[in-house]
Design an enzyme around this catalytic site. Structure first.
Site, PDB file in Angstrom:
ATOM      1  N   SER A   9     -10.730  -8.745  14.936  1.00  0.00           N
ATOM      2  CA  SER A   9     -11.409  -9.921  14.600  1.00  0.00           C
ATOM      3  C   SER A   9     -10.892 -10.914  13.406  1.00  0.00           C
ATOM      4  O   SER A   9     -11.088 -12.003  13.595  1.00  0.00           O
ATOM      5  CB  SER A   9     -12.925  -9.399  14.307  1.00  0.00           C
ATOM      6  OG  SER A   9     -12.998  -8.924  12.999  1.00  0.00           O
ATOM      7  N   HIS A  26      -7.797  -6.468   2.299  1.00  0.00           N
ATOM      8  CA  HIS A  26      -8.369  -4.983   2.049  1.00  0.00           C
ATOM      9  C   HIS A  26      -9.942  -5.444   1.935  1.00  0.00           C
ATOM     10  O   HIS A  26     -10.151  -6.007   1.039  1.00  0.00           O
ATOM     11  CB  HIS A  26      -7.816  -4.495   0.552  1.00  0.00           C
ATOM     12  CG  HIS A  26      -8.510  -3.072   0.429  1.00  0.00           C
ATOM     13  ND1 HIS A  26      -7.962  -2.071   1.117  1.00  0.00           N
ATOM     14  CD2 HIS A  26      -9.201  -2.505  -0.579  1.00  0.00           C
ATOM     15  CE1 HIS A  26      -8.470  -0.953   0.434  1.00  0.00           C
ATOM     16  NE2 HIS A  26      -9.290  -1.290  -0.665  1.00  0.00           N
ATOM     17  N   THR A  64       3.175  -4.377  -1.785  1.00  0.00           N
ATOM     18  CA  THR A  64       4.165  -4.139  -2.471  1.00  0.00           C
ATOM     19  C   THR A  64       4.466  -2.771  -2.229  1.00  0.00           C
ATOM     20  O   THR A  64       3.394  -1.770  -1.481  1.00  0.00           O
ATOM     21  CB  THR A  64       3.978  -4.257  -3.871  1.00  0.00           C
ATOM     22  OG1 THR A  64       2.745  -3.508  -4.386  1.00  0.00           O
ATOM     23  CG2 THR A  64       3.920  -5.960  -4.009  1.00  0.00           C
ATOM     24  N   LEU A  79       0.298   1.151  -2.960  1.00  0.00           N
ATOM     25  CA  LEU A  79      -0.793   0.827  -1.955  1.00  0.00           C
ATOM     26  C   LEU A  79      -1.993   0.083  -2.586  1.00  0.00           C
ATOM     27  O   LEU A  79      -2.455   0.511  -3.606  1.00  0.00           O
ATOM     28  CB  LEU A  79      -1.132   2.128  -1.350  1.00  0.00           C
ATOM     29  CG  LEU A  79      -2.188   2.029  -0.309  1.00  0.00           C
ATOM     30  CD1 LEU A  79      -1.449   1.557   0.816  1.00  0.00           C
ATOM     31  CD2 LEU A  79      -2.978   3.502  -0.221  1.00  0.00           C
TER      32      LEU A  79
HETATM   33  C1  GRF Z   1     -11.153  -5.067   8.198  1.00  0.00           C
HETATM   34  O1  GRF Z   1     -12.322  -4.878   7.516  1.00  0.00           O
HETATM   35  C2  GRF Z   1      -9.923  -5.125   7.217  1.00  0.00           C
HETATM   36  O2  GRF Z   1     -10.333  -5.392   5.852  1.00  0.00           O
HETATM   37  C3  GRF Z   1      -9.859  -3.513   7.144  1.00  0.00           C
HETATM   38  O3  GRF Z   1      -9.948  -3.058   8.642  1.00  0.00           O
HETATM   39  C4  GRF Z   1     -10.937  -4.105   9.242  1.00  0.00           C
HETATM   40  C5  GRF Z   1     -10.161  -4.744  10.316  1.00  0.00           C
HETATM   41  O4  GRF Z   1     -10.978  -5.382  11.079  1.00  0.00           O
HETATM   42  N1  GRF Z   1      -8.348  -3.353   6.708  1.00  0.00           N
HETATM   43  P1  GRF Z   1     -10.423  -6.337  12.573  1.00  0.00           P
HETATM   44  O5  GRF Z   1      -9.878  -5.527  13.272  1.00  0.00           O
HETATM   45  O6  GRF Z   1      -9.861  -7.352  11.829  1.00  0.00           O
HETATM   46  O7  GRF Z   1     -11.834  -6.579  13.302  1.00  0.00           O
END
Ligand code: GRF
Length: 199
Positions: A18, A118, A150, A153
């Site tokens: 998404s 994140h 970087t 993590l």
């Molecule tokens: C998001 O919440 C992103 O922050 C996390 O994984 C999820 C991915 O969602 N790392 P999508 O695949 O972009 O719908």
């Protein structure tokens, strides 16, 4: 990123994609190609069955699936991933729900052109299960962070953030949906700002 150069953006996903779709739609709506010489050229996944791959194809994008289970170790997988990404000569490599720990060789190879989103307000809650941990800690607010990747993590330079309230009765599902709706705003915004500033 230099002016007058085609800026190819490659997006890496593992799941629903998404964020990838939000970035692609923003790039078209906001005419990144005309304004910044930039376009999303390919979507890669380490999961061949990631729903985001079909979504990417519906959006008319080239897709590649590279199943990490077919490689003997992280180094071998990341080397294959680098080769697949570099076919597109990317200016920017965008991790959008790409659920793999990357080797230091991969991170070094894309130094300065690798970003991630994140689902927490970094530096709080690096790692996994961010929404449940924010609820368990009694946070009144949660959110998401776009940052440079970087070797450390979830610790690279913060490029943008969005904040949402944690509401009474929230569980990880309701909170993650609220955060995700903001991810779809903040990630394209951060990329557009990078393209404009580093043009
Ligand atoms: C998001 O919440 C992103 O922050 C996390 O994984 C999820 C991915 O969602 N790392 P999508 O695949 O972009 O719908």
């Amino acid at each position: 990123m230099r002016a007058g150069v085609n800026k190819n953006i490659v997006i890496l996903i593992s799941g629903s994609g998404s964020n990838m779709a939000a970035i692609v739609q923003a790039s078209r709506r906001q005419h990144w190609e005309e304004r910044h010489g930039a376009r999303v050229v390919a979507v890669l996944s380490n999961k061949p069955d990631a729903p985001g791959l079909s979504l990417a194809r519906e959006l008319g994008l080239a897709t590649t699936a590279l199943d990490h289970r077919g490689y003997p170790n992280r180094e071998a997988f990341d080397a294959a991933l680098i080769a697949a990404i570099d076919r597109h000569a990317p200016t920017l490599v965008v991790l959008a729900g790409f659920m793999r720990i990357l080797t230091s060789g991969f991170v070094a190879h894309y130094a300065g052109r690798l970003i991630n989103i994140h689902p927490s307000l970094l530096p709080a809650f690096t790692g996994l299960h961010t929404h449940q941990r924010a609820i368990d800690a009694g946070c009144c607010f949660a959110g998401c962070t776009v940052h440079r990747v970087t070797h450390d993590l979830d610790h690279g330079e913060i490029l943008d953030q969005a904040v949402v309230p944690v509401l009474p009765g929230d569980d990880a599902t309701t909170l993650s949906a609220r955060v995700l709706s903001q991810e779809h705003i903040v990630y394209p915004r951060a990329i557009e700002r990078l393209l404009a500033n580093e043009g």
